[in-house]
Scaffold this motif. Structure first.
Motif, PDB file in Angstrom:
ATOM      1  N   PHE A  24       0.830  -1.196   0.000  1.00 38.41           N
ATOM      2  CA  PHE A  24       0.000   0.000   0.000  1.00 38.41           C
ATOM      3  C   PHE A  24       0.872   1.257   0.000  1.00 38.41           C
ATOM      4  CE2 PHE A  24      -1.658  -3.430   2.603  1.00 38.41           C
ATOM      5  CZ  PHE A  24      -2.896  -3.693   2.031  1.00 38.41           C
ATOM      6  N   PHE A  25       0.280   2.364  -0.481  1.00 35.92           N
ATOM      7  CA  PHE A  25       0.954   3.652  -0.371  1.00 35.92           C
ATOM      8  C   PHE A  25      -0.056   4.697   0.085  1.00 35.92           C
ATOM      9  CE2 PHE A  25      -0.449   3.085  -4.720  1.00 35.92           C
ATOM     10  CZ  PHE A  25      -0.983   4.310  -5.094  1.00 35.92           C
ATOM     11  N   SER A  26       0.416   5.684   0.818  1.00 36.05           N
ATOM     12  CA  SER A  26      -0.474   6.624   1.490  1.00 36.05           C
ATOM     13  C   SER A  26      -1.036   7.654   0.515  1.00 36.05           C
ATOM     14  CB  SER A  26       0.267   7.330   2.632  1.00 36.05           C
ATOM     15  OG  SER A  26       1.377   8.066   2.135  1.00 36.05           O
ATOM     16  N   GLN A  27      -2.278   8.032   0.790  1.00 38.96           N
ATOM     17  CA  GLN A  27      -2.961   9.078   0.040  1.00 38.96           C
ATOM     18  C   GLN A  27      -3.298  10.275   0.924  1.00 38.96           C
ATOM     19  OE1 GLN A  27      -4.443   9.363  -3.567  1.00 38.96           O
ATOM     20  NE2 GLN A  27      -2.342   8.686  -3.294  1.00 38.96           N
ATOM     21  N   ILE A  28      -3.688  10.008   2.146  1.00 37.02           N
ATOM     22  CA  ILE A  28      -4.008  11.061   3.124  1.00 37.02           C
ATOM     23  C   ILE A  28      -3.377  10.668   4.442  1.00 37.02           C
ATOM     24  CG2 ILE A  28      -5.852  12.237   4.379  1.00 37.02           C
ATOM     25  CD1 ILE A  28      -7.637  11.951   1.969  1.00 37.02           C
ATOM     26  N   GLY A  29      -2.852  11.649   5.138  1.00 40.11           N
ATOM     27  CA  GLY A  29      -2.029  11.413   6.317  1.00 40.11           C
ATOM     28  C   GLY A  29      -0.600  11.756   5.937  1.00 40.11           C
ATOM     29  N   GLU A  30       0.368  11.089   6.522  1.00 46.05           N
ATOM     30  CA  GLU A  30       1.753  11.315   6.116  1.00 46.05           C
ATOM     31  C   GLU A  30       1.949  10.768   4.704  1.00 46.05           C
ATOM     32  OE1 GLU A  30       6.330  10.710   7.758  1.00 46.05           O
ATOM     33  OE2 GLU A  30       4.651   9.743   8.795  1.00 46.05           O
ATOM     34  N   LEU A  31       2.478  11.601   3.818  1.00 48.77           N
ATOM     35  CA  LEU A  31       2.580  11.238   2.407  1.00 48.77           C
ATOM     36  C   LEU A  31       3.925  10.607   2.079  1.00 48.77           C
ATOM     37  CD1 LEU A  31       0.874  14.369   0.824  1.00 48.77           C
ATOM     38  CD2 LEU A  31      -0.150  12.152   1.365  1.00 48.77           C
ATOM     39  N   TYR A  32       3.996   9.985   0.904  1.00 44.06           N
ATOM     40  CA  TYR A  32       5.181   9.253   0.446  1.00 44.06           C
ATOM     41  C   TYR A  32       5.582   8.171   1.461  1.00 44.06           C
ATOM     42  CZ  TYR A  32       5.608  12.465  -3.423  1.00 44.06           C
ATOM     43  OH  TYR A  32       5.363  13.178  -4.573  1.00 44.06           O
ATOM     44  N   VAL A  33       4.556   7.474   1.941  1.00 41.02           N
ATOM     45  CA  VAL A  33       4.766   6.358   2.869  1.00 41.02           C
ATOM     46  C   VAL A  33       4.257   5.083   2.203  1.00 41.02           C
ATOM     47  CG1 VAL A  33       4.190   5.365   5.116  1.00 41.02           C
ATOM     48  CG2 VAL A  33       4.575   7.837   4.900  1.00 41.02           C
ATOM     49  N   VAL A  34       5.066   4.031   2.263  1.00 42.86           N
ATOM     50  CA  VAL A  34       4.727   2.723   1.703  1.00 42.86           C
ATOM     51  C   VAL A  34       4.668   1.711   2.841  1.00 42.86           C
ATOM     52  CG1 VAL A  34       5.571   0.831   0.252  1.00 42.86           C
ATOM     53  CG2 VAL A  34       5.735   3.193  -0.559  1.00 42.86           C
ATOM     54  N   HIS A  35       3.657   0.857   2.801  1.00 41.63           N
ATOM     55  CA  HIS A  35       3.541  -0.246   3.767  1.00 41.63           C
ATOM     56  C   HIS A  35       3.538  -1.571   3.000  1.00 41.63           C
ATOM     57  CE1 HIS A  35       2.530   2.487   7.056  1.00 41.63           C
ATOM     58  NE2 HIS A  35       1.600   3.033   6.295  1.00 41.63           N
TER      59      HIS A  35
END
Length: 284
Positions: A221-232
């Motif tokens: 997954f990658f972030s859309q809202i919240g802290e950005l440019y974050v991958v899980h």
């Protein structure tokens, strides 16, 4: 001095007292819804950097799945140490009801306590089938759900802090599906340098094949809202030993070292959590 225990109010006892859905019910609905010689020459390949084509579209459009409109929400709850057992009991009594209620366009993907990483932490992953409209529909209905509002009020007394993110799933990853246990789960979180998400996706689209043999890949997954440019990246293993063996085996596959070489420079910070599923988690 005797250890201070987390007390449960009369309202919470009512939530816990009623017959709730069991783990099998939750899993059933979730299922329905849904380098050796290989390293030789790697130093030479590393001299040639992959060229990433310039893009004019948002990375969410380029990297997410087109055939589905799923939106994910991940929640991190830091719980008062003396309240963790009470928190888990309350959560297991209430959240499955939302998962099983067809009026709510949301479903539980996984629920865990962190074993190694931040202690006394709960992690919840939700799927909203239908994207942002489904999320808003669910949120509006919850505003009028008296049992859920009572649950939130009771839960707030058990928490030190909480945060969440809205996520999209990478198109080249598996969609998380219920699985039988027992398993441990690793959530690896990468905070990328701004502007590098497309390059990350290009490399992992080639590399994910190296991590599929033991069915350890659960979701990406990658972030859309919240802290950005974050991958899980979410992985499943039978135990810590099998985790070590599986990860070491990847290094013996030609091409895995190249993926690591090209993606490490994209990362600002990385973190690993080892997590144990709660009883209600469809991912066991």
């Amino acid at each position: 001095m005797a250890p201070r225990l987390c007390s449960i109010s009369v309202a919470a006892r009512r939530l816990l007292g009623g017959p709730g859905p069991g783990p099998r019910d939750v899993a059933a609905v979730a299922a329905a819804r849904f380098y050796s010689k290989d390293n030789e020459g790697s130093w030479f390949r590393s001299l040639f950097v992959h060229k990433v084509d310039p893009r004019k579209d948002a990375h969410s459009t380029l990297l997410s799945k087109k055939e589905t409109s799923n939106l994910y929400k991940i929640q991190f709850h830091n719980v008062k140490p003396e309240c963790l057992d009470a928190y888990n009991s309350l959560t297991e009594a209430v959240l499955p009801k939302l998962h099983l209620d067809e009026d709510y366009p949301c479903s539980l993907v996984g629920n865990w306590n962190t074993w190694y990483g931040e202690q006394d932490q709960a992690v919840h992953l939700w799927r909203f089938s239908g994207g942002y409209p489904a999320l808003m529909d669910c949120m509006n209905k919850l505003k009028n759900n008296k049992e859920y509002l009572e649950f939130r009020k009771e839960r707030s007394q058990m928490l030190l802090s909480r945060r969440n993110q809205l996520l999209l799933e990478f198109s080249f990853w598996n969609e998380p599906q219920p699985r039988a246990g027992p398993n441990i789960y690793e959530l690896r979180t990468y905070k990328l340098k701004p502007g590098t998400m497309i390059e990350w996706g290009n490399n992992w689209a080639r590399a994910i094949k190296y991590r599929q043999e033991n069915q350890e890949a659960v979701g990406g997954f990658f972030s859309q809202i919240g802290e950005l440019y974050v991958v899980h990246h979410l992985w499943a293993y039978k135990d810590l030993q099998s985790r070590e063996e599986t990860r070491n085996a990847a290094w013996r596959k030609r091409g895995w070292d190249e993926n690591v070489y090209y993606t490490v420079p994209l990362v600002r910070h990385m973190e690993s959590r080892i997590m144990i599923p709660l009883k209600i988690s469809p991912l066991q």
